[in-house]
Design a protein around this motif. Sequence first.
Motif, PDB file in Angstrom:
ATOM      1  N   TYR A  46      -0.306  18.351  -2.347  1.00  0.00           N
ATOM      2  CA  TYR A  46       1.123  18.286  -2.629  1.00  0.00           C
ATOM      3  C   TYR A  46       1.841  19.093  -1.576  1.00  0.00           C
ATOM      4  N   ASP A  47       3.111  18.765  -1.362  1.00  0.00           N
ATOM      5  CA  ASP A  47       3.928  19.476  -0.369  1.00  0.00           C
ATOM      6  C   ASP A  47       3.196  19.617   0.965  1.00  0.00           C
ATOM      7  N   GLY A  48       2.492  18.576   1.384  1.00  0.00           N
ATOM      8  CA  GLY A  48       1.829  18.587   2.688  1.00  0.00           C
ATOM      9  C   GLY A  48       0.521  19.373   2.713  1.00  0.00           C
TER      10      GLY A  48
ATOM     11  N   GLU B  67      -4.890   8.311   7.678  1.00  0.00           N
ATOM     12  CA  GLU B  67      -3.756   7.392   7.818  1.00  0.00           C
ATOM     13  C   GLU B  67      -3.278   7.428   9.240  1.00  0.00           C
ATOM     14  N   LYS B  68      -2.933   6.288   9.781  1.00  0.00           N
ATOM     15  CA  LYS B  68      -2.318   6.252  11.107  1.00  0.00           C
ATOM     16  C   LYS B  68      -0.987   7.003  11.027  1.00  0.00           C
TER      17      LYS B  68
ATOM     18  N   LEU C 163       2.595   7.282  11.687  1.00  0.00           N
ATOM     19  CA  LEU C 163       3.611   6.267  11.987  1.00  0.00           C
ATOM     20  C   LEU C 163       4.862   6.918  12.572  1.00  0.00           C
TER      21      LEU C 163
ATOM     22  N   GLU D 251       7.504   6.845  -3.193  1.00  0.00           N
ATOM     23  CA  GLU D 251       8.030   7.313  -1.908  1.00  0.00           C
ATOM     24  C   GLU D 251       7.651   6.335  -0.799  1.00  0.00           C
TER      25      GLU D 251
ATOM     26  N   ASN E  71       4.435   5.182   0.756  1.00  0.00           N
ATOM     27  CA  ASN E  71       3.640   6.374   1.043  1.00  0.00           C
ATOM     28  C   ASN E  71       2.802   6.742  -0.172  1.00  0.00           C
ATOM     29  N   GLU E  72       3.447   7.145  -1.248  1.00  0.00           N
ATOM     30  CA  GLU E  72       2.691   7.559  -2.432  1.00  0.00           C
ATOM     31  C   GLU E  72       3.598   7.496  -3.643  1.00  0.00           C
TER      32      GLU E  72
ATOM     33  N   GLN F  38      -3.485  18.286   4.110  1.00  0.00           N
ATOM     34  CA  GLN F  38      -3.286  17.326   5.202  1.00  0.00           C
ATOM     35  C   GLN F  38      -3.536  17.976   6.551  1.00  0.00           C
TER      36      GLN F  38
ATOM     37  N   HIS G 139      12.258  15.593   5.029  1.00  0.00           N
ATOM     38  CA  HIS G 139      11.235  16.621   4.810  1.00  0.00           C
ATOM     39  C   HIS G 139      11.203  17.578   5.989  1.00  0.00           C
TER      40      HIS G 139
ATOM     41  N   GLU H 255      12.709   8.545   5.569  1.00  0.00           N
ATOM     42  CA  GLU H 255      11.933   8.376   4.339  1.00  0.00           C
ATOM     43  C   GLU H 255      12.883   8.145   3.177  1.00  0.00           C
TER      44      GLU H 255
ATOM     45  N   ARG I  75      -5.654   9.339  -3.837  1.00  0.00           N
ATOM     46  CA  ARG I  75      -5.011   8.511  -2.807  1.00  0.00           C
ATOM     47  C   ARG I  75      -5.774   7.224  -2.534  1.00  0.00           C
TER      48      ARG I  75
ATOM     49  N   LYS J  53      -5.899  13.088   4.985  1.00  0.00           N
ATOM     50  CA  LYS J  53      -5.376  13.603   3.712  1.00  0.00           C
ATOM     51  C   LYS J  53      -6.503  13.625   2.692  1.00  0.00           C
TER      52      LYS J  53
ATOM     53  N   ILE K  61      -3.336  11.170  10.280  1.00  0.00           N
ATOM     54  CA  ILE K  61      -3.246  12.312   9.365  1.00  0.00           C
ATOM     55  C   ILE K  61      -4.379  12.162   8.366  1.00  0.00           C
TER      56      ILE K  61
HETATM   57  P1  ATP Z   1       4.354  15.514  -1.797  1.00  0.00           P
HETATM   58  O1  ATP Z   1       3.466  14.997  -2.860  1.00  0.00           O
HETATM   59  O2  ATP Z   1       4.877  16.875  -2.018  1.00  0.00           O
HETATM   60  O3  ATP Z   1       5.443  14.517  -1.431  1.00  0.00           O
HETATM   61  P2  ATP Z   1       2.051  15.299  -0.099  1.00  0.00           P
HETATM   62  O4  ATP Z   1       1.376  16.565   0.214  1.00  0.00           O
HETATM   63  O5  ATP Z   1       1.470  14.430  -1.124  1.00  0.00           O
HETATM   64  O6  ATP Z   1       3.532  15.618  -0.428  1.00  0.00           O
HETATM   65  P3  ATP Z   1       2.637  13.124   1.741  1.00  0.00           P
HETATM   66  O7  ATP Z   1       3.787  12.635   0.953  1.00  0.00           O
HETATM   67  O8  ATP Z   1       1.481  12.244   1.916  1.00  0.00           O
HETATM   68  O9  ATP Z   1       2.133  14.540   1.253  1.00  0.00           O
HETATM   69  O10 ATP Z   1       3.137  13.582   3.190  1.00  0.00           O
HETATM   70  C1  ATP Z   1       4.114  14.607   3.321  1.00  0.00           C
HETATM   71  C2  ATP Z   1       5.018  14.234   4.488  1.00  0.00           C
HETATM   72  O11 ATP Z   1       4.263  14.147   5.732  1.00  0.00           O
HETATM   73  C3  ATP Z   1       5.664  12.881   4.349  1.00  0.00           C
HETATM   74  O12 ATP Z   1       6.794  12.947   3.501  1.00  0.00           O
HETATM   75  C4  ATP Z   1       5.972  12.548   5.812  1.00  0.00           C
HETATM   76  O13 ATP Z   1       7.101  13.278   6.257  1.00  0.00           O
HETATM   77  C5  ATP Z   1       4.748  13.078   6.542  1.00  0.00           C
HETATM   78  N1  ATP Z   1       3.726  12.015   6.658  1.00  0.00           N
HETATM   79  C6  ATP Z   1       2.748  11.751   5.765  1.00  0.00           C
HETATM   80  N2  ATP Z   1       1.999  10.694   6.135  1.00  0.00           N
HETATM   81  C7  ATP Z   1       2.506  10.243   7.303  1.00  0.00           C
HETATM   82  C8  ATP Z   1       2.165   9.172   8.210  1.00  0.00           C
HETATM   83  N3  ATP Z   1       1.144   8.335   7.970  1.00  0.00           N
HETATM   84  N4  ATP Z   1       2.925   9.021   9.332  1.00  0.00           N
HETATM   85  C9  ATP Z   1       3.951   9.861   9.600  1.00  0.00           C
HETATM   86  N5  ATP Z   1       4.327  10.896   8.782  1.00  0.00           N
HETATM   87  C10 ATP Z   1       3.617  11.096   7.651  1.00  0.00           C
END
Ligand code: ATP
Length: 394
Positions: free
Chosen positions: A157-159, A186-187, A189, A260, A272-273, A162, A217, A194, A112, A151, A149
């Motif tokens: 993955y899938d949250g 990350e702040k 938001l 995303e 986001n990513e 975090q 999500h 999404e 990240r 991270k 948050i």
């Molecule tokens: P994946 O790879 O399966 O999409 P991940 O574990 O890499 O998920 P993120 O995509 O970073 O995780 O975050 C998962 C979800 O958490 C986001 O789709 C969003 O709904 C929420 N989220 C993440 N970061 C933030 C943020 N900075 N502000 C508000 N909501 C957030």
Amino acid sequence: MSAATVRKALLPGATLGVMGGGQLGRMFVHAAQQAGYFTAVLDPDADSPAGRVSHHHVHADYLDGDGLARLSRLADAITTEFENVPARALASLAGDRPVAPGADAVSIAQDRIREKAHFVSCGVACAPYAVIETAEQLAAVGDYLLPGILKTASLGYDGKGQQRVTTRGELGAAWAAAGQVPCVLEKKLDLAFECSVIVARGQDGSAVHFQPQRNLHRDGILAVTEAHDEALPAPAAQQAVASALAIAHGLKYVGVLCVEFFVLQDGSLVVNEMAPRPHNSGHCTIDACDFSQFDLQVRTLAGLPLVTPRQHSPAIMLNLLGELWLTRGAKPVEPDWPAVLALPGAQLHLYGKLEARAGRKMGHLNITGPSVAAVRDTAAKAAAVLGLPSPFAA
Ligand code: ATP
Ligand code: MG
């Protein structure tokens, strides 16, 4: 790769390899086989969804030298379906065979910290963040990032990986709980919604994309994707496409890339990513478009022409997680598929996973129809039959 070094296309009859045997690999294998290719999958699990449908299954860990050598002998070009495939496995394969996406792009997407730096270098805004790799960096974090948050920089993955934190005390505890590994804070938001964009970029630098889709999500896991003209406002859609293309070109990416985004309450867009592969939010393309994201993965890997995909139907996808099998008693019970399949335009995709577990992606339901109203109506009915919450409420 410059235009001068563009390699010759691999025509049907060649063998396409994929690192990882999950559902994304399975759908890649289906698309490759449909186009007349042979397939080889490397995955350590004997029952992997892709391994079970592939012509060849190399049964090995991702860093096993013999397994990688076998895949390389079997396959004329190799892609990946799994974000956490070690980049050095791809780098070692690339000595023998074309590999797309390349190890460099995959390793950036796996971290990240580097990923965000890449977004910034492409002029695409991301959520305000701070890198936390040391106790000094932790102490220096600005209060404006809270609530935030935390991270982990890699392997999320899938949250997973975090933690939501409100105070500096919670932040310190969360970093300790993460094992003081490199993280980003990350702040948090205020999201309006999404969305994501799937881009396919060829080795000659040409790129095509699907129209952006809106993603809902639940508990950090994708639940619903809406792909149609009313899914998001035109300015956000245009900006998302331009940003995703800039990110792909900036990486000199070859393959299918999903980017995303968050759309904030004020209508602004932040990235986001990215995922260096087809993505769960692109599964609608299988039934709603003339070419799916997996067809384009085949084309980019084989070096075949990229044609802009045309979406012919509005579509909504419902993810089918393991919970659906687990809510009616102690033993897993199959959902009422006949009732779901009685709905117009409902296409069931199951991944052949042998065991349902909570949060496990077991399949998805694609719903297409003649109008946005029709697919929304059918999606609501399908959710009701399955016992899922309304597809349109968080
Ligand atoms: P994946 O790879 O399966 O999409 P991940 O574990 O890499 O998920 P993120 O995509 O970073 O995780 O975050 C998962 C979800 O958490 C986001 O789709 C969003 O709904 C929420 N989220 C993440 N970061 C933030 C943020 N900075 N502000 C508000 N909501 C957030
Ligand atoms: Mg995500």
